[in-house]
Design a protein around this motif. Sequence first.
Motif, PDB file in Angstrom:
ATOM      1  N   VAL A 114      -8.200  -8.635  38.414  1.00 11.65           N
ATOM      2  CA  VAL A 114      -8.691  -7.993  39.297  1.00 11.65           C
ATOM      3  C   VAL A 114      -8.343  -6.853  39.159  1.00 11.65           C
ATOM      4  CG1 VAL A 114      -8.136  -7.179  41.520  1.00 11.65           C
ATOM      5  CG2 VAL A 114      -8.572  -9.815  40.467  1.00 11.65           C
ATOM      6  N   ILE A 115      -7.148  -6.270  38.203  1.00 13.63           N
ATOM      7  CA  ILE A 115      -6.447  -5.042  37.368  1.00 13.63           C
ATOM      8  C   ILE A 115      -5.862  -4.885  36.307  1.00 13.63           C
ATOM      9  CG2 ILE A 115      -5.726  -4.153  39.324  1.00 13.63           C
ATOM     10  CD1 ILE A 115      -6.480  -1.571  39.788  1.00 13.63           C
ATOM     11  N   ARG A 116      -5.307  -4.044  35.927  1.00  9.24           N
ATOM     12  CA  ARG A 116      -4.070  -4.228  35.118  1.00  9.24           C
ATOM     13  C   ARG A 116      -3.790  -2.892  35.025  1.00  9.24           C
ATOM     14  NH1 ARG A 116      -6.002  -5.277  29.001  1.00  9.24           N
ATOM     15  NH2 ARG A 116      -3.553  -4.501  27.953  1.00  9.24           N
ATOM     16  N   GLN A 117      -2.238  -2.101  34.369  1.00  6.32           N
ATOM     17  CA  GLN A 117      -1.721  -1.614  34.681  1.00  6.32           C
ATOM     18  C   GLN A 117      -0.968  -1.403  33.029  1.00  6.32           C
ATOM     19  OE1 GLN A 117      -1.347   1.186  37.594  1.00  6.32           O
ATOM     20  NE2 GLN A 117      -0.072   2.033  35.727  1.00  6.32           N
ATOM     21  N   GLU A 118      -0.625  -0.704  32.418  1.00  3.00           N
ATOM     22  CA  GLU A 118      -0.169  -0.047  31.507  1.00  3.00           C
ATOM     23  C   GLU A 118       1.446   0.604  31.689  1.00  3.00           C
ATOM     24  OE1 GLU A 118      -3.841  -0.541  29.696  1.00  3.00           O
ATOM     25  OE2 GLU A 118      -3.103   0.743  30.791  1.00  3.00           O
ATOM     26  N   ALA A 119       2.265   0.279  31.578  1.00  2.57           N
ATOM     27  CA  ALA A 119       3.250   0.723  31.965  1.00  2.57           C
ATOM     28  C   ALA A 119       3.966   2.000  31.124  1.00  2.57           C
ATOM     29  CB  ALA A 119       4.405   0.094  31.032  1.00  2.57           C
ATOM     30  N   TYR A 120       2.749   2.370  30.607  1.00  2.00           N
ATOM     31  CA  TYR A 120       3.647   4.165  29.703  1.00  2.00           C
ATOM     32  C   TYR A 120       2.361   4.268  30.574  1.00  2.00           C
ATOM     33  CZ  TYR A 120      -0.876   3.526  27.285  1.00  2.00           C
ATOM     34  OH  TYR A 120      -1.946   2.937  26.840  1.00  2.00           O
ATOM     35  N   GLN A 141       1.899   6.452  34.151  1.00  2.00           N
ATOM     36  CA  GLN A 141       2.199   6.865  35.416  1.00  2.00           C
ATOM     37  C   GLN A 141       1.003   6.927  36.537  1.00  2.00           C
ATOM     38  OE1 GLN A 141       4.001  11.143  34.905  1.00  2.00           O
ATOM     39  NE2 GLN A 141       5.272  10.095  33.991  1.00  2.00           N
ATOM     40  N   GLN A 142      -0.532   7.483  35.836  1.00  3.49           N
ATOM     41  CA  GLN A 142      -1.054   7.351  36.953  1.00  3.49           C
ATOM     42  C   GLN A 142      -1.717   5.350  37.453  1.00  3.49           C
ATOM     43  OE1 GLN A 142      -4.622   8.626  35.837  1.00  3.49           O
ATOM     44  NE2 GLN A 142      -5.563   8.955  37.336  1.00  3.49           N
ATOM     45  N   ASN A 143      -1.226   5.357  38.848  1.00  2.15           N
ATOM     46  CA  ASN A 143      -2.192   4.319  38.906  1.00  2.15           C
ATOM     47  C   ASN A 143      -3.748   4.169  39.031  1.00  2.15           C
ATOM     48  OD1 ASN A 143       0.172   3.770  40.807  1.00  2.15           O
ATOM     49  ND2 ASN A 143      -0.009   4.634  41.780  1.00  2.15           N
ATOM     50  N   ALA A 144      -3.567   2.086  38.057  1.00  2.00           N
ATOM     51  CA  ALA A 144      -5.056   1.899  37.971  1.00  2.00           C
ATOM     52  C   ALA A 144      -5.742   1.269  39.419  1.00  2.00           C
ATOM     53  CB  ALA A 144      -4.832   0.689  37.446  1.00  2.00           C
ATOM     54  N   THR A 145      -7.402   2.037  39.302  1.00  2.00           N
ATOM     55  CA  THR A 145      -7.819   2.029  40.171  1.00  2.00           C
ATOM     56  C   THR A 145      -8.801   0.523  40.072  1.00  2.00           C
ATOM     57  OG1 THR A 145      -8.915   3.579  39.690  1.00  2.00           O
ATOM     58  CG2 THR A 145      -7.422   3.374  41.422  1.00  2.00           C
ATOM     59  N   GLU A 146      -9.610  -0.275  40.188  1.00  2.00           N
ATOM     60  CA  GLU A 146     -11.125  -0.967  40.122  1.00  2.00           C
ATOM     61  C   GLU A 146     -11.905  -0.780  41.295  1.00  2.00           C
ATOM     62  OE1 GLU A 146     -12.310  -1.528  37.527  1.00  2.00           O
ATOM     63  OE2 GLU A 146     -11.108  -1.227  36.056  1.00  2.00           O
ATOM     64  N   ASN A 147     -12.869  -0.160  42.064  1.00  2.00           N
ATOM     65  CA  ASN A 147     -13.458  -0.514  43.116  1.00  2.00           C
ATOM     66  C   ASN A 147     -12.075  -0.122  44.085  1.00  2.00           C
ATOM     67  OD1 ASN A 147     -16.281  -0.081  42.053  1.00  2.00           O
ATOM     68  ND2 ASN A 147     -15.485  -1.774  41.039  1.00  2.00           N
ATOM     69  N   ARG A 148     -12.523  -1.263  44.781  1.00  2.00           N
ATOM     70  CA  ARG A 148     -11.529  -0.902  46.286  1.00  2.00           C
ATOM     71  C   ARG A 148     -10.497  -1.587  46.123  1.00  2.00           C
ATOM     72  NH1 ARG A 148     -12.749  -5.305  49.161  1.00  2.00           N
ATOM     73  NH2 ARG A 148     -13.916  -6.631  47.346  1.00  2.00           N
ATOM     74  N   PHE A 149      -9.946  -1.952  44.553  1.00  4.60           N
ATOM     75  CA  PHE A 149      -8.899  -1.967  44.300  1.00  4.60           C
ATOM     76  C   PHE A 149      -8.130  -1.125  44.272  1.00  4.60           C
ATOM     77  CE2 PHE A 149      -9.760  -6.429  45.250  1.00  4.60           C
ATOM     78  CZ  PHE A 149     -11.011  -6.463  45.234  1.00  4.60           C
ATOM     79  N   SER A 150      -6.647  -0.926  43.889  1.00  2.00           N
ATOM     80  CA  SER A 150      -5.505   0.323  43.884  1.00  2.00           C
ATOM     81  C   SER A 150      -4.679  -0.638  44.032  1.00  2.00           C
ATOM     82  CB  SER A 150      -5.308   1.402  44.225  1.00  2.00           C
ATOM     83  OG  SER A 150      -5.620   1.356  45.808  1.00  2.00           O
ATOM     84  N   VAL A 151      -3.366   0.669  42.639  1.00  2.00           N
ATOM     85  CA  VAL A 151      -1.911  -0.682  42.795  1.00  2.00           C
ATOM     86  C   VAL A 151      -1.004   0.596  43.026  1.00  2.00           C
ATOM     87  CG1 VAL A 151      -2.978  -2.427  40.781  1.00  2.00           C
ATOM     88  CG2 VAL A 151      -1.992   0.136  40.488  1.00  2.00           C
ATOM     89  N   ASN A 152       0.325   0.732  42.629  1.00  2.00           N
ATOM     90  CA  ASN A 152       0.957   1.676  42.993  1.00  2.00           C
ATOM     91  C   ASN A 152       2.079   0.519  42.553  1.00  2.00           C
ATOM     92  OD1 ASN A 152       2.696   3.280  43.721  1.00  2.00           O
ATOM     93  ND2 ASN A 152       3.177   2.422  45.837  1.00  2.00           N
ATOM     94  N   PHE A 153       2.446   1.086  41.590  1.00  2.00           N
ATOM     95  CA  PHE A 153       3.241   0.741  40.513  1.00  2.00           C
ATOM     96  C   PHE A 153       4.469   2.317  40.080  1.00  2.00           C
ATOM     97  CE2 PHE A 153       5.011  -0.943  36.447  1.00  2.00           C
ATOM     98  CZ  PHE A 153       4.666   0.462  35.899  1.00  2.00           C
ATOM     99  N   GLN A 154       5.467   1.484  40.639  1.00  2.00           N
ATOM    100  CA  GLN A 154       7.187   1.958  41.240  1.00  2.00           C
ATOM    101  C   GLN A 154       7.813   1.705  39.709  1.00  2.00           C
ATOM    102  OE1 GLN A 154       7.401   4.599  42.521  1.00  2.00           O
ATOM    103  NE2 GLN A 154       5.467   4.160  43.787  1.00  2.00           N
ATOM    104  N   LYS A 155       7.405   2.188  38.145  1.00  2.00           N
ATOM    105  CA  LYS A 155       8.306   1.407  36.932  1.00  2.00           C
ATOM    106  C   LYS A 155       9.801   1.274  37.270  1.00  2.00           C
ATOM    107  CE  LYS A 155       8.479   1.526  32.117  1.00  2.00           C
ATOM    108  NZ  LYS A 155       7.744   2.902  31.174  1.00  2.00           N
ATOM    109  N   ALA A 156       9.973   2.426  38.224  1.00  2.00           N
ATOM    110  CA  ALA A 156      11.863   2.822  38.216  1.00  2.00           C
ATOM    111  C   ALA A 156      12.625   1.120  38.890  1.00  2.00           C
ATOM    112  CB  ALA A 156      12.312   3.455  38.665  1.00  2.00           C
ATOM    113  N   PHE A 211      -0.357  -7.277  35.591  1.00  2.00           N
ATOM    114  CA  PHE A 211      -1.706  -7.615  36.254  1.00  2.00           C
ATOM    115  C   PHE A 211      -1.544  -7.577  37.059  1.00  2.00           C
ATOM    116  CE2 PHE A 211      -3.226  -7.618  31.151  1.00  2.00           C
ATOM    117  CZ  PHE A 211      -1.783  -7.364  30.691  1.00  2.00           C
ATOM    118  N   TRP A 212      -2.980  -8.338  38.078  1.00  3.20           N
ATOM    119  CA  TRP A 212      -3.456  -9.141  39.192  1.00  3.20           C
ATOM    120  C   TRP A 212      -4.517  -9.758  38.491  1.00  3.20           C
ATOM    121  CZ3 TRP A 212      -0.856  -9.942  43.730  1.00  3.20           C
ATOM    122  CH2 TRP A 212       0.203  -8.610  44.520  1.00  3.20           C
ATOM    123  N   TYR A 213      -4.102 -10.444  39.359  1.00  2.00           N
ATOM    124  CA  TYR A 213      -5.212 -12.213  38.796  1.00  2.00           C
ATOM    125  C   TYR A 213      -5.880 -12.593  40.700  1.00  2.00           C
ATOM    126  CZ  TYR A 213      -5.073 -12.357  34.072  1.00  2.00           C
ATOM    127  OH  TYR A 213      -4.533 -11.988  32.446  1.00  2.00           O
TER     128      TYR A 213
END
Lengths: 115, 115
Positions: A48-54, A56-71, A35-37
Amino acid sequence: AQTVTQSQPEMSVQEAETVTLSCTYDTSESDYYLFWYKQPPSRQMILVIRQEAYKQQNATENRFSVNFQKAAKSFSLKISDSQLGDAAMYFCAYRGESAGNMLTFGGGTRLMVKP
Amino acid sequence: EAGVVQSPRYKIIEKKQPVAFWCNPISGHNTLYWYLQNLGQGPELLIRYENEEAVDDSQLPKDRFSAERLKGVDSTLKIQPAELGDSAVYLCASSLGDRGIYEQFFGPGTRLTVL
């Protein structure tokens, strides 16, 4: 135990520009949430935004996006078209999927937006 | 829908005095959390309730801190006696359930100053 690290105590961005906040975490679990708070001076923690680890697609919420690199166990937040109202403390947080897991926060990044 | 309500917003006391914080979660939320947030840091869990049962209080300093959630709705966190190091923000949060899929909603917090 899980740990969350935010290596940038402070960041600044010009209004309308893009900024990226960094977060790394350590875990041995395979199923978890990230999560980002946002915490403005009013102290109200806002998700602000949440990402489920399972996923692969990066979450986006309007102007906010994440770059999730699990490895790499990396979870950065990108804010596009920054606005004055984006100025706040931003906290990265981790939580395991199972019941009983607690929400673990990083130390926070203070974002300043310059007009 | 009303959010998580906390009172008071601010409290100033002298050391060795008792203090209590109150939290009313979002209606229907079975899980309630109390967090401690020191200045410039991320929140840390103090205690978690499932309905009226405290299911995780391992981080609560039990020599001086106590909490209760009678009837499984609102909750009170007490410190007696307060010490200088207790100056911090005390956040309450609630969620529908305890698994990671459920979002935690935070209240505005109580800022405690111990003189």
